[in-house]
Structure formats: C-alpha cells, structure tokens
Motif scaffolding. Structure first.
Motif, PDB file in Angstrom:
ATOM      1  N   ASN A 215       0.789  -1.245   0.000  1.00  0.00           N
ATOM      2  CA  ASN A 215       0.000   0.000   0.000  1.00  0.00           C
ATOM      3  C   ASN A 215       0.822   1.298   0.000  1.00  0.00           C
ATOM      4  OD1 ASN A 215      -2.308  -1.593   0.024  1.00  0.00           O
ATOM      5  ND2 ASN A 215      -2.418  -1.569   2.261  1.00  0.00           N
ATOM      6  N   TYR A 232       0.379   6.747   0.642  1.00  0.00           N
ATOM      7  CA  TYR A 232      -0.279   5.542   1.122  1.00  0.00           C
ATOM      8  C   TYR A 232      -1.533   5.399   0.257  1.00  0.00           C
ATOM      9  CZ  TYR A 232      -2.698   2.142   3.970  1.00  0.00           C
ATOM     10  OH  TYR A 232      -3.347   1.015   4.388  1.00  0.00           O
ATOM     11  N   PRO A 234      -4.562   2.726  -0.499  1.00  0.00           N
ATOM     12  CA  PRO A 234      -5.232   1.438  -0.320  1.00  0.00           C
ATOM     13  C   PRO A 234      -5.671   0.884  -1.677  1.00  0.00           C
ATOM     14  CG  PRO A 234      -6.548   3.259   0.579  1.00  0.00           C
ATOM     15  CD  PRO A 234      -5.295   3.842   0.081  1.00  0.00           C
ATOM     16  N   GLN A 311       4.884   2.116   9.681  1.00  0.00           N
ATOM     17  CA  GLN A 311       3.960   1.419  10.595  1.00  0.00           C
ATOM     18  C   GLN A 311       2.879   2.359  11.122  1.00  0.00           C
ATOM     19  OE1 GLN A 311       6.709  -0.072  13.482  1.00  0.00           O
ATOM     20  NE2 GLN A 311       7.019  -2.038  12.432  1.00  0.00           N
ATOM     21  N   GLU A 314       0.437   3.408   8.419  1.00  0.00           N
ATOM     22  CA  GLU A 314      -0.434   2.281   8.096  1.00  0.00           C
ATOM     23  C   GLU A 314      -1.517   2.100   9.170  1.00  0.00           C
ATOM     24  OE1 GLU A 314       1.682  -1.375   7.566  1.00  0.00           O
ATOM     25  OE2 GLU A 314       0.276  -1.973   6.005  1.00  0.00           O
ATOM     26  N   GLN A 315      -1.098   2.175  10.422  1.00  0.00           N
ATOM     27  CA  GLN A 315      -2.044   1.998  11.523  1.00  0.00           C
ATOM     28  C   GLN A 315      -3.122   3.090  11.503  1.00  0.00           C
ATOM     29  OE1 GLN A 315      -1.231   1.938  16.112  1.00  0.00           O
ATOM     30  NE2 GLN A 315      -0.067   0.290  15.140  1.00  0.00           N
ATOM     31  N   SER A 317      -4.088   4.792   8.937  1.00  0.00           N
ATOM     32  CA  SER A 317      -4.945   4.585   7.769  1.00  0.00           C
ATOM     33  C   SER A 317      -6.011   3.542   8.071  1.00  0.00           C
ATOM     34  CB  SER A 317      -4.108   4.105   6.579  1.00  0.00           C
ATOM     35  OG  SER A 317      -2.991   4.929   6.423  1.00  0.00           O
ATOM     36  N   HIS A 318      -5.612   2.479   8.749  1.00  0.00           N
ATOM     37  CA  HIS A 318      -6.587   1.442   9.105  1.00  0.00           C
ATOM     38  C   HIS A 318      -7.697   2.037   9.963  1.00  0.00           C
ATOM     39  CE1 HIS A 318      -4.804  -1.907   7.188  1.00  0.00           C
ATOM     40  NE2 HIS A 318      -3.675  -1.889   7.896  1.00  0.00           N
ATOM     41  N   ILE A 319      -7.321   2.819  10.947  1.00  0.00           N
ATOM     42  CA  ILE A 319      -8.327   3.450  11.822  1.00  0.00           C
ATOM     43  C   ILE A 319      -9.272   4.309  10.992  1.00  0.00           C
ATOM     44  CG2 ILE A 319      -8.669   5.114  13.709  1.00  0.00           C
ATOM     45  CD1 ILE A 319      -5.896   4.184  14.778  1.00  0.00           C
ATOM     46  N   LEU A 321      -9.865   4.309   7.663  1.00  0.00           N
ATOM     47  CA  LEU A 321     -10.634   3.619   6.627  1.00  0.00           C
ATOM     48  C   LEU A 321     -11.729   2.744   7.229  1.00  0.00           C
ATOM     49  CD1 LEU A 321      -7.697   2.744   4.227  1.00  0.00           C
ATOM     50  CD2 LEU A 321      -9.574   4.335   3.775  1.00  0.00           C
ATOM     51  N   ASN A 322     -11.524   2.296   8.478  1.00  0.00           N
ATOM     52  CA  ASN A 322     -12.554   1.467   9.123  1.00  0.00           C
ATOM     53  C   ASN A 322     -13.608   2.296   9.848  1.00  0.00           C
ATOM     54  OD1 ASN A 322     -11.371  -0.865   8.217  1.00  0.00           O
ATOM     55  ND2 ASN A 322     -10.035  -1.034  10.015  1.00  0.00           N
TER      56      ASN A 322
END
Lengths: 326, 326
Positions: A215, A232, A234, A311, A314-315, A317-319, A321-322
C-alpha cells in the motif's frame, strides 16, 4: 527575473518586496525530476527581451523543497553569461552536499554563480536560524548595502576594519555564524561528510522499505537528494491499469481515485498530529494529489525509526478507513 | 516617505531595498532635543505633492538611537490623517516605556498609528533577536504577504487556522516571541515596569555624576529617555566663553577645540577596548564632535558600576593626554 516553477516561494515574495511585482518573477517549467529545463529558460529570456523587458536575475535551485531536485548549473551559468544576467543559486537545502565527496557533484558549476544562499540549519544539525549568503564579487555588498551610519560604523574606531555590519542588509543580528563555526570545530569536515552521507543512506533505506511494504508507493523512484515523497494508497484507490509489482505511481487529483488519496493523506496527517507520535509533512505538487514527504535531516535516525514511519501511517490509515465513509 | 533626520539608518536602507531609492526617503529636521518638527513635516509633504510625488508613508521615531528622543505622535498622526498617509512608529527602542505608568506618556498617540515596530531585546532583558511588528489593520499582512505556498500552508490541514507563517515576510524563523512570553511570565508586567523605571533612574544617576565630576559635560541636559550623551573635555579644549559652573556644552567639530575632542573621544574608546574593562559607544551627531553614549539597558547596574564608567574614562584620558601629542 527567472526561476523554476518548483522554486521556493521566497522568490515570488522577493519580487514583491523589492518592488518588481510578482508578475516579473517568470517561472520556467521543470522535467519529471523537478529540474528547471535550460532550453525553456533561454526561450523565456529571449521572449522577455523581445517584449522590451530587461532580464537581470536567474535563480537556480539546488535542492528543491518538495522533490529535492538540483537544477543543471553549468547550462544555466552559460545562459546567464550569454545574456549578462546575475546568476544566483538557492542552495538553502542542497548546499550541504558540498561536504560530501560522494554527492558534491550535484553542485557542479556552483563556482560560476554570482551569489549563493545556503542554510546550514536545514540538514547539518545547526539550530534555526543559520543562513549563509556568498557573493562572488568582493566589494559589492558594501557598495549596495552600506549606509555609513556614523553612530554605528565609525570610520575612526579601533578595529573598525573588522566591523562588517555595514555590508549587511539587516542591523541587530544574533551571531548565528558562531553556531556553524562551533559545530564545524566539533564535528570536523569529515563529521559533516558523515552526516550528509547518512542522510542519503537513510533516504535510500526508506525508499527500499516503501518498495517492499504493501500500500505504499513512491512519487519519484530515485530523487537527487534525501527527500522521500510517497503515498499511502489502499488497493481500492489504485489507478486504472495498475500492475501489481509497480511501486512508483503517477496519480492525478483530477481523477476520482486521486481526489480520494488527496483527502486521505490530509486526514492521516491530522490523526498523526492528534496521536502525537510522528510528524510527517504532506503537500500536493502540480497535478499530483497530496503525498507525504520525509526530508531526512537527522543522521541519528535508525532503521527502526524509519520502519516506524510506515507502521504508524499504516495503523492510522486502518483506523480512518474502518471508521469513516471515505 | 518621510522620516526625521535623526531616525535609524534602516529607514534609508528600506527605501533602497523596496525599490524606491534613497532619494525618496525625505528627511525632516529636528528640534534641539532630537524630535521631528511637525510643521516642517507638513511643509515637506505639501512640497512633495506640488512636485508631483505621492506621499504614502511617515515614520515617527519613539526613542531615537542617539539622543533617545520621542517624536510628537499626536501632531504627526493628525498630519497623516489629513493627507491619507500610512503612519508608522519606529518604537524599536522606546516601545518599552509602555510598561511604565511613569513614562508611558512618551508614547501618547501611539494608538493612532497604522503600524508599530518594537524590539524587546533593546531594554527589556530579552536576548537578541526579539522584534514585534504591530499592525492596526487585521487582515493586511495576509493580504500583502501571503503567497499561499501549498507545500507549507496547506488549506486542508488540521489546526491550519493557527499557522500564521503565511502572513510573515520571512520563512524559517526561530520562535523569538517565546523569549518575550517567557520573560513576561517570569517577571510580570510589574517586573517590566520596575526594569524601565530603573533604567531611567540609572540614567539620571549618571547625568548627576557627570554634572559633579570635573572635565565631564553633557550633550543634552534632560533627554527624554535613558540614553546619556556626554563628552570628556580637558580644560584646554573647552570652548571660548566657557563659564565655570556650566555642565552642558555645545561643541562644534568645525572649530579647533571641537576637532580635538572628536579625536580624543575616539582614542579613549580605542584604549578602552584594549584595556577591556568597559565598552561605551561613541558617535558624532550633525555638527557635534564625537561624544560618548551610554544607553542604559541593565536594571541591575549599581551606582558603583555607574561611577566606574567615569573613573575608567578619566584614567584612560590621563594616560592618553600624558603620552601623546594631542
């Protein structure tokens, strides 16, 4: 006056401050690496002359703010000589490469300049502010800046010949040069060389990690200096026709997916600020949507530090995007 | 643009830097205290208009560099209003009096200014550099200085509304305002008031000592601020018609004795530097030969320190007068 379209914004500001007006600051297009195109510079100068304007100043950038590009100095010097134009180099960022025998070639041709500005505070471990202005004409600063204020620059005082205050544009200044001198004494020329080489190594290490991490994608594969520009992205925002092993992207913010990357990047930075673990700048460039830029400036950064950058992004982005409707 | 003949040399430098040329910086004569004469200012403005020039800027000085004079702000404000001219106050030195209820009247009328510059590093115990630029028009700095460089001043970033970088003329700056804020927190407004009052007291103490010490003479009996200007004049260099109790002199460097005082002052300073016990500035002013200037800036100076100034100068003068052919 002429400068690249990727120059520092202070050039435009200078044109305004000295009374020329920003329209007199003529911008020259760059190649894909961010370097001013000398052929286009010559054309713009000729065009200005044929319009009755009087070209007098060309600014070359050695180390652009975003991509870290070095303008081709020998070619620009040649054009300035041909048209009898003052040749200035904004080496605020890139002047530091002169300390490294491995990278000083990036500044080849700098001895042909009429003036050079250089900020040792940018990549050589000197705290803000520390700026050097070098001029290739011995008396010109006195000739143009001196006001001979006799309540400060007495002609009859002891050691008056060592008082260089009257050749400066400003009056009361901290002795910022002292910081450079002390650091030089402490680290030595070899110490500076080690610093610069390490910044390039760290930048390469970050680029390699980006290439091997899902990503993450580079804006520029092999930039000239230690700026690392990356996105970044996705999977759902990847451009049409994307090939799996591809790690350098060419996104456009006029397209739907580019617009989304543009927004996501700003949102990642926002949450990064709130979490307070990391500070990474971002910006757009021309048609390109917002991307992150890590400008390496600490030689003490370890590969763990560098790994942490990806890291953390990425973390975050996860938060995002979710929990959002991006 | 208009400014007093006793203004800081930066006014002339500014006229040059912004492309107006130094001839556009029109100087207005001062009274014997060093204050710009408002009637002459009005005349010069009218003269400029009748010459087809467009007056746009008046600089008033609050605390001149040499005599420490405060220009008459209300009268100057009135003239600026009448001719629709930007009214700036160079309060680099004198802005500090606002901290003292006893002396703030010197700045009466300052609220009428369009802009004020003030250097807390001059008399308030803040180290170089600490400069404040106050503008009486809320958005004007953004309107004129902003370049909207999107790689620095992103519109879409978190807390972007607190980023004031784009309204500044310069880019990378140390957070010098922090020094003022910290000192203010530590000393309080009353602490600043104490400092300023003490500087005035120390200046008065030095003037009184000069009046009671042989061979020392004041340039100005009762200056408006804490600058103390004085000569060391051995009996053989006193002017014609000198009366014994007189402690304020009016020397001229076009006369033989004035020329000698001019030289002696520079020589005293030279030996002072070599001895390394004391640093006191000197300068000429118009027709007046070189004189010493003590600009009080430490509230911790004691009466012993102040006494030492005169003792050291006297001792140096004895050495010089006994060993030279002056």
């Amino acid at each position: 006056m002429f400068s690249s379209e990727q120059d520092h914004y202070s050039l435009k500001k200078m044109a305004s401050s000295i009374g020329l007006g920003t329209k007199s600051c003529i911008k020259v297009e760059c190649d894909e690496m961010g370097r001013m195109k000398p052929l286009l510079l010559r054309n713009k100068i000729k065009e200005a002359i044929s319009n009755g304007q009087r070209p007098f100043f060309v600014n070359a950038t050695s180390g652009t703010t975003v991509l870290g590009a070095f303008d081709p100095l020998p070619e620009i010097a040649q054009i300035c000589k041909e048209f009898n134009i003052w040749f200035h180099i904004d080496a605020a960022l890139g002047g530091c490469v002169l300390a490294s025998s491995q990278y000083k070639h990036l500044m080849n041709g700098c001895s042909l300049a009429d003036s050079i500005s250089w900020n040792p505070h940018k990549a050589m471990g000197i705290p803000l502010q520390c700026s050097v202005f070098l001029v290739n004409h011995k008396t010109i600063l006195y000739d143009y800046f001196s006001t001979k204020a006799d309540y400060l620059f007495q002609q009859d005082k002891l050691y008056g010949e060592y008082d260089v205050g009257d050749k400066s544009l400003q009056c009361g200044r901290k002795t910022d040069a002292f910081k450079l001198w002390l650091t030089w004494k402490a680290k030595g020329t070899q110490g500076f060389e080690h610093t610069i080489n390490k910044l390039f190594q760290n930048a390469e290490s970050l680029r390699n990690q980006i290439k091997s991490t899902q990503n993450f994608y580079l804006v520029l594969d092999n930039p000239e200096t230690f700026n690392v520009c990356f996105w970044y992205v996705p999977p759902q925002y990847l451009p049409m026709g994307f090939q799996a092993p591809q790690k350098v992207l060419n996104l456009s913010k006029t397209l739907e997916n580019g617009r989304k990357v543009h927004q996501l990047t700003a949102q990642i930075k926002g949450l990064m600020q709130k979490r307070g673990n990391l500070m990474v700048a971002y910006q757009p460039l021309g048609d390109k949507p917002n991307f992150f830029k890590v400008c390496m400036n600490s030689p003490t950064a370890t590969s763990e530090d560098i790994k942490f950058i990806l890291q953390e992004i990425e973390q975050i982005s996860h938060i995002l995007l979710n929990h959002s409707s991006l």
